[in-house]
Write an enzyme that holds these catalytic residues in place. Structure first.
Site, mmCIF file in Angstrom:
data_model
loop_
_atom_site.group_PDB
_atom_site.id
_atom_site.type_symbol
_atom_site.label_atom_id
_atom_site.label_comp_id
_atom_site.label_asym_id
_atom_site.label_seq_id
_atom_site.Cartn_x
_atom_site.Cartn_y
_atom_site.Cartn_z
ATOM 1 N N HIS A 125 0.859 -1.191 0.000
ATOM 2 C CA HIS A 125 0.000 0.000 0.000
ATOM 3 C C HIS A 125 0.893 1.238 0.000
ATOM 4 C CE1 HIS A 125 -3.049 2.760 2.209
ATOM 5 N NE2 HIS A 125 -3.256 2.816 0.910
ATOM 6 N N CYS A 153 -0.241 0.399 9.669
ATOM 7 C CA CYS A 153 -0.521 1.740 9.138
ATOM 8 C C CYS A 153 -1.981 1.897 8.724
ATOM 9 C CB CYS A 153 0.417 2.046 7.976
ATOM 10 S SG CYS A 153 2.110 2.290 8.551
ATOM 11 N N HIS A 154 -2.493 0.951 7.911
ATOM 12 C CA HIS A 154 -3.884 1.069 7.470
ATOM 13 C C HIS A 154 -4.611 -0.269 7.508
ATOM 14 C CE1 HIS A 154 -1.328 4.090 5.394
ATOM 15 N NE2 HIS A 154 -2.206 4.898 5.924
ATOM 16 N N GLY A 155 -4.040 -1.249 8.178
ATOM 17 C CA GLY A 155 -4.776 -2.476 8.470
ATOM 18 C C GLY A 155 -4.736 -3.590 7.445
ATOM 19 N N PRO A 169 -6.355 -2.257 2.040
ATOM 20 C CA PRO A 169 -5.915 -1.202 1.109
ATOM 21 C C PRO A 169 -4.719 -1.618 0.250
ATOM 22 C CG PRO A 169 -5.397 -0.609 3.396
ATOM 23 C CD PRO A 169 -6.224 -1.859 3.444
#
Ligand code: FES
Length: 196
Positions: A125, A153-155, A169
């Site tokens: 990502h 950071c964003h899963g 993501p």
């Protein structure tokens, strides 16, 4: 005066190792993580890195720096290998059609040898370093978690072959770098040699 510079990758490496170390201290059954650093000269040249995996116990992961990137080498247990089939329906690209790997790693275990997984520890990502989350981390990761990696950071979630789970993501599986077995115990990371 500005503070001493620590390059981004090195910081990510330290973070990954520290995070995994924190997990390791939480339970005896959790893999131990250790790191290997090439010489300054080899690092500067982006040279291939030789890694001795003979000390890597089942379930353990080591971090090797190659071309400024953290490369993970993990000795997968039978349970880890078995988990790859179980999670396939939940993955974005279970056959790794869109992801980067050498031809000898384009198979259902993404590896030359099922028990040894080599992959870049950089999220596809935005480049964070995912953390090892073993099957024991169900309380944090959910009841259906069978082990793999989690990007804080964003899963994004990845399985033990670096394949990304649907809904994350991260668009692609973690890349597998070129590598060659020089012997049963030694892998050359960063170079394809004939017979690899
Ligand atoms: S960088 Fe890993 S999920 Fe965003």
């Amino acid at each position: 005066m500005s503070e001493p510079k620590m390059d981004k990758t090195r910081r990510a490496l330290v973070a990954a190792t520290a995070a995994a170390g924190a997990v390791a201290s939480a339970g005896a059954a959790v893999p131990f993580v250790w790191s290997m650093w090439p010489s300054e000269r080899a690092r500067a040249a982006g040279a291939p890195v030789e890694v001795d995996v003979s000390r890597l116990a089942p379930g353990e992961l080591m971090v090797v720096e190659w071309r400024g990137k953290p490369v993970w080498v993990i000795r997968r247990t039978k349970d880890m290998i078995d988990s790859l089939k179980m999670v396939a329906p939940r993955l974005t690209d279970p056959e790794s059609r869109a992801s980067a790997q050498p031809p000898y790693a384009k198979n259902e275990v993404r590896a030359v040898k099922p028990e040894i997984m080599v992959m870049e520890g950089v999220c596809t990502h935005l480049g964070c370093s995912p953390q090892l989350k073993p099957a024991e981390a169900k309380a944090e990761m959910g009841a259906d978690w069978v082990g793999g990696f989690y990007c804080p950071c964003h899963g994004s979630k990845f399985d033990y072959a670096g394949r990304v789970f649907k809904g994350a993501p991260a668009p692609l599986n973690l890349p597998v770098p070129p590598h060659t077995y020089l012997s049963d115990a030694v892998i050359l990371i960063g170079e394809d040699r004939k017979g690899a």
